[in-house]
Design an enzyme around this catalytic site. Structure first.
Site, mmCIF file in Angstrom:
data_model
loop_
_atom_site.group_PDB
_atom_site.id
_atom_site.type_symbol
_atom_site.label_atom_id
_atom_site.label_comp_id
_atom_site.label_asym_id
_atom_site.label_seq_id
_atom_site.Cartn_x
_atom_site.Cartn_y
_atom_site.Cartn_z
ATOM 1 N N SER A 256 0.850 -1.184 0.000
ATOM 2 C CA SER A 256 0.000 0.000 0.000
ATOM 3 C C SER A 256 0.890 1.241 0.000
ATOM 4 O O SER A 256 2.109 1.149 0.005
ATOM 5 C CB SER A 256 -0.861 0.005 1.254
ATOM 6 O OG SER A 256 -0.030 0.310 2.351
ATOM 7 N N LYS A 257 0.268 2.376 0.008
ATOM 8 C CA LYS A 257 1.021 3.632 0.003
ATOM 9 C C LYS A 257 1.996 3.708 1.183
ATOM 10 O O LYS A 257 3.086 4.230 1.052
ATOM 11 C CB LYS A 257 0.059 4.827 0.059
ATOM 12 C CG LYS A 257 -0.591 5.107 -1.275
ATOM 13 C CD LYS A 257 0.269 6.020 -2.134
ATOM 14 C CE LYS A 257 -0.254 6.112 -3.539
ATOM 15 N NZ LYS A 257 0.787 6.424 -4.514
ATOM 16 N N ARG A 258 1.574 3.185 2.326
ATOM 17 C CA ARG A 258 2.439 3.234 3.520
ATOM 18 C C ARG A 258 3.764 2.510 3.247
ATOM 19 O O ARG A 258 3.925 1.846 2.238
ATOM 20 C CB ARG A 258 1.734 2.552 4.715
ATOM 21 C CG ARG A 258 0.954 3.457 5.612
ATOM 22 C CD ARG A 258 1.762 4.363 6.515
ATOM 23 N NE ARG A 258 2.680 3.716 7.453
ATOM 24 C CZ ARG A 258 3.865 4.225 7.743
ATOM 25 N NH1 ARG A 258 4.299 5.312 7.157
ATOM 26 N NH2 ARG A 258 4.624 3.640 8.632
ATOM 27 N N GLU A 261 6.113 3.650 0.084
ATOM 28 C CA GLU A 261 5.856 4.980 -0.444
ATOM 29 C C GLU A 261 6.195 6.061 0.572
ATOM 30 O O GLU A 261 6.224 7.234 0.245
ATOM 31 C CB GLU A 261 4.381 5.107 -0.874
ATOM 32 C CG GLU A 261 4.036 4.257 -2.079
ATOM 33 C CD GLU A 261 4.724 4.736 -3.345
ATOM 34 O OE1 GLU A 261 4.533 5.895 -3.712
ATOM 35 O OE2 GLU A 261 5.468 3.946 -3.941
ATOM 36 N N THR A 262 6.400 5.641 1.798
ATOM 37 C CA THR A 262 6.801 6.618 2.795
ATOM 38 C C THR A 262 8.162 7.142 2.392
ATOM 39 O O THR A 262 9.015 6.392 1.952
ATOM 40 C CB THR A 262 6.895 5.942 4.180
ATOM 41 O OG1 THR A 262 5.648 5.334 4.432
ATOM 42 C CG2 THR A 262 7.203 6.951 5.263
#
Ligand code: GLU
Length: 489
Positions: A256-258, A261-262
């Site tokens: 996921s974005k977490r 993507e962090t």
């Protein structure tokens, strides 16, 4: 085949957001490959999306990669023989190629409106065929095109893609991949001759910069056949492709974005060391033949091969990252650790009492996973926090007993010279008493009175760290807390 000296690879970030771990990993694999093969590593800024590209992101990405030691030999900051290395500065180069395609009728202007395209799409769906551009403007004459352009009709430029062509390539990691051109259709390659889109700019640059291998994320795999079609139309030689696996969650779902993507900077702020992140990322989809895990950058170079990058997705496991980080923290010298901790600790910890900081580091360096854990772990040494009086009581024991043992230890400690406050000596003084009446009975209330915490390092280490005066003060607080509590009941 390209000779070894001709190996040229690139990281081509779009400066539309923060530096992410995914970009770091792709840059790392490119860097390792270039180093291993004695090739050249290039950094190219893909900022054709001018609406979303920002200099602040470009700086962050370049600074981050540089700080990790992933240095490039050619790039916007260092120049090189095939510059400029920022796409917005290469408009003239793209224009030449777009015009060439137009002249050779391998590309054409398309004036279809959004509504036209939508109608085409619906009609194709009704017929049960996968929607793509219907080719309406292919047949416009040069004169019709000139008239429309002169009249200011809005347009784009499309590549002419014939049906029935098989586009195949041999991916270094994934093997042979084949797509029929019918599924692609006449794709838009530029808004106009001065405004190329991603695929065209990317292909032209790889050719102009003499890139030999494109190593990039698997999310680009569906772009590759499109880019090959552009290469073919322009008569460019084929580059070698290596698509690196996606990063998955520990239960093998799409990330996921977490996390991935962090932004990289956030991981640094969280107390991860850059070298630990790099090591962790290297093993996210690649493993050296000898199975070693803790690797410096030169050691990774020595062991690297594209062929050992796995095909399947790589699971991102934060516990594994924590493990790497803890290993790297343990390896730092005392002075290095102080330096790394400096941004994380209250400034007074560094000024106030070097002796305490030294003890704090010695006690915590084996316990912390991240630099940011240090403040939480060692904070009690610098000031005793509030705690429940009942915490002083060992299981099955009583407040009165806790207080009596504390008083006894106070007596023992009081007779010791401050200079003898070492963990070993204190242990030799207190342990005979503890063994006599029960270890937990004695050591538990002592540790809690000294730390105010449920979990902490052992009491002898804390006594040595705090020194005589502060240790006695904290024991007195513990005794007073019990007295207060008992007088209430
Ligand atoms: N600018 C592209 C990206 O950031 C790079 C694509 C490529 O490596 O070819 O994803």
């Amino acid at each position: 085949m390209v000779g070894k000296q001709d190996i040229r690879v690139r990281i081509a970030p779009s400066p539309t957001g923060h530096l992410h771990l995914g970009t770091v990993r792709t840059a790392l694999y490119n860097y390792l490959f270039a180093q291993k093969e004695h090739g050249t590593f290039i950094l190219r800024v893909e900022d054709t999306d001018q609406g979303r590209s920002l200099p602040i992101y470009e700086n962050e990405i370049l600074d981050g990669l540089r700080a990790l030691g992933l240095t490039w030999q050619e790039g916007p900051d260092v120049g090189g023989p095939y510059g400029p290395y920022r796409q917005t500065e290469r408009t003239q180069i793209y224009k030449t190629y777009i015009e060439k395609l137009l002249t050779e009728r391998k590309a054409y202007y398309c004036f279809c409106t959004k509504e036209d395209l939508e109608k085409q799409r619906e009609a194709m769906l009704v017929e049960g065929i996968a929607p793509k551009y219907a080719g309406t403007c292919r047949s416009l004459s040069a004169q019709q095109v000139q008239e429309k352009l002169a009249a200011g009709a809005s347009s784009v430029i499309r590549l002419l893609v014939s049906d029935g062509v098989e586009v195949s390539f041999d991916d270094v990691i994934r093997g042979s991949i084949s797509v029929m051109s019918n599924t692609i259709g006449d794709m838009v390659i530029a808004k106009n001759v001065n405004t190329p889109l991603f695929h065209l700019a990317n292909v032209v640059d790889d050719y102009e910069m003499k890139i030999s291998h494109v190593i990039r994320g698997e999310d680009h795999i569906s772009n590759t056949p499109k880019q090959i079609l552009i290469q073919q139309a322009l008569g460019f030689p084929r580059v070698r492709y290596a698509h690196i696996p996606l990063v998955l969650t520990p239960d093998r779902k799409k990330m996921s974005k977490r996390s991935l993507e962090t932004s990289f900077v956030e991981y640094l702020h969280d107390g991860y060391l850059p070298e630990a992140l790099l090591n962790f990322l290297a093993l996210l989809g690649w493993a050296p033949e000898d199975g070693s895990e803790l690797l410096t950058l030169p050691e990774m170079v020595e062991r690297f091969s594209l062929k050992r990058i796995q095909k399947s997705g790589a699971a991102f496991n934060i516990d594994k990252l924590d493990w790497f980080n803890a290993q790297y923290i343990k390896k730092l010298s005392f002075a290095e650790l102080v330096q790394r901790l400096t941004p994380f600790v209250p400034p007074e910890w560094l000024l106030q009492n070097n002796h305490l900081m030294e003890h704090a580091i010695n006690l915590e360096r084996e316990r912390i996973k991240k630099l940011s854990d240090f403040v939480e772990g060692a904070g009690f040494l610098f000031s005793l926090g509030e705690y429940e009086t009942s915490l002083l009581v060992w299981k099955g024991s009583t407040l009165a007993q806790a207080s009596a043992h504390l008083a006894k230890i106070r007596e023992l400690l009081d007779s010791i010279e401050p200079s003898n406050f070492t963990a070993t000596y204190l242990e030799s003084v207190i342990m005979p008493y503890a063994q006599q009446v029960g270890r937990g009975e004695v050591l538990w209330p002592l540790r809690v009175a000294l730390s105010g915490k449920q979990n902490s390092p052992g009491p002898f280490d804390i006594l040595a760290a705090l020194g005589k005066e502060e240790s006695l003060r904290r024991i007195d607080i513990g005794v007073a807390k019990v007295a207060g509590e008992l007088s209430l009941s």
